[in-house]
Motif scaffolding. Sequence first.
Motif, PDB file in Angstrom:
ATOM      1  N   SER A 198      38.445  45.761  36.268  1.00  0.00           N
ATOM      2  CA  SER A 198      38.619  44.634  37.187  1.00  0.00           C
ATOM      3  C   SER A 198      39.078  43.416  36.397  1.00  0.00           C
ATOM      4  CB  SER A 198      37.308  44.323  37.925  1.00  0.00           C
ATOM      5  OG  SER A 198      36.293  43.987  36.993  1.00  0.00           O
ATOM      6  N   GLY A 199      39.512  42.387  37.131  1.00  0.00           N
ATOM      7  CA  GLY A 199      39.895  41.136  36.484  1.00  0.00           C
ATOM      8  C   GLY A 199      41.111  41.299  35.588  1.00  0.00           C
ATOM      9  N   VAL A 200      41.005  40.724  34.394  1.00  0.00           N
ATOM     10  CA  VAL A 200      42.135  40.702  33.462  1.00  0.00           C
ATOM     11  C   VAL A 200      42.524  42.109  33.045  1.00  0.00           C
ATOM     12  CG1 VAL A 200      42.931  39.879  31.212  1.00  0.00           C
ATOM     13  CG2 VAL A 200      41.490  38.410  32.624  1.00  0.00           C
ATOM     14  N   MET A 201      41.546  42.981  32.786  1.00  0.00           N
ATOM     15  CA  MET A 201      41.861  44.340  32.342  1.00  0.00           C
ATOM     16  C   MET A 201      42.657  45.103  33.395  1.00  0.00           C
ATOM     17  SD  MET A 201      38.703  45.922  30.149  1.00  0.00           S
ATOM     18  CE  MET A 201      39.696  47.388  29.878  1.00  0.00           C
ATOM     19  N   LYS A 202      42.306  44.944  34.653  1.00  0.00           N
ATOM     20  CA  LYS A 202      43.038  45.638  35.706  1.00  0.00           C
ATOM     21  C   LYS A 202      44.462  45.131  35.803  1.00  0.00           C
ATOM     22  CE  LYS A 202      42.866  46.881  40.588  1.00  0.00           C
ATOM     23  NZ  LYS A 202      42.024  46.963  41.797  1.00  0.00           N
TER      24      LYS A 202
END
Length: 486
Positions: A198-202
């Motif tokens: 989720s977030g930046v990694m996604k």
Amino acid sequence: MNKSVAAPPLTVASPAPVDEKLPLLQMFLYGLQHVLVMYAGAVAVPLVVGNAVGLPADQVILLISTDLFICGAATIAQSVGLGRWLGCRLPLIQGCTFAALIPMVLIGKQYGIGTISGAVIVSGAFILLCAPWISRLVHFFPKVVMGSIVTLIGLSIMPVAGGWIGGGREMIDFGNLRSLLMAAITLSIILIIYIFASGVMKNTAVLIGLIIGSAIWHVFLPIDFKQVTGAPWFHFPQPMRFATPEFHLLPIALLCMVMIVVMIETMSSVMATGDIVGKKVDALTLRNGLNTCGLATLCCGFFNLFPYSAFAQNVGLIGLTGVRSRFVVAVSGVILIVMGLFAKMAALVVIIPKPILGGAGIVMFGMVAVSGIRTLGQVNYRNNNNGMVVALTLGLGLMPVLVPTLFSQFPPAFQLIMHSGITIGTAVAIVANLTLNGLSQPKTASPACSPDLPPSSTAARNVAVRTVRMWLLLRKVQKEQLQSRE
């Protein structure tokens, strides 16, 4: 005795979210996030075109570095604005458009990169000339046209990813098992990150997948880092470093036709961003946004680069994070400029094995098609000919991709245009829409531009009641038949 009444304290109105200036550290972190999201897509076009025209690896490295530098400069101009004519003053990241990828490859293979540069210069001037009036004709390019064209772009460039997956079409063992397996592993890594993170990694799943996939490849077949060590630490863009611009009528006409797509694409991104950040987008805002794209395209032609437009994936990131400040994107532009000054960062992209790029390309190019499909999902297909417009655009536009030799009997001059499915599809979409749906396109959002509405709850309840009544009636008839038999 007169009592003086104290004046109410003056309140300073807070700036709109789009004009908000966050603390510097926050702007840097959010700006870096935008760069990470767009980086893989930003370097794809110069990487593909540079290899297609036969540039050596060291020149492709410098081409990518120059592209990042001009991406940053154009992003700053678009988000901050310069005077009354440049910049829509919205948080938009600029980058090389995929719409012109296939036409530029065709031009480059037949004429060379110098002719691409000449056509890009003229096409940039074409955008500047068209911007004042095309920004007032948005209603002539409804969602059915834009969605069909963007879907066609994503499907048309998919063979590039297929070539990468096989290890490069020039390879003798093209399609070997090792290449296919590594492409599948890279694609699986990207999907796992996209689904479970989720977030930046996604949002940076493609970039992370490229890194992990390259590391796995390096374990079994070491990657040669000579191009990284041989690249200069510092590289400042130089005009006409790779070729002198050449001007030929047919390539210019082909690229100017594609610029219609780029202008529609840019206006769509500007309007979508305006909706997200809560800023009204008028004809003046659209004109300034197009002026920035046109000027960036004209200038980059002298650096042997390619047309620019707004990156749609960053538009989605704004809605995801809720950070609507245009100054965050301006910081992204500064980061891109700094990255463009260091050629070793571009060299790291060039040495990525092609099967790894192919696994990521499936997602990158596929998401372009998804963007168009999402737009088509907002189109109303009732009591109009929108379905036929989509069918003609995709059917005819994909012909050169599915049957590459279909127009081989045409004169060479016409083959350049007919082999570009994007050009054919653009012309078909515009003409078919005007012919089948007429000139009376709505200027603003209306039921004709909205998706089909689901049945109301009352209608659904009535259907359920009728179904139950029918079932009870059948049960009663069955009982009567059984009683009569007894």
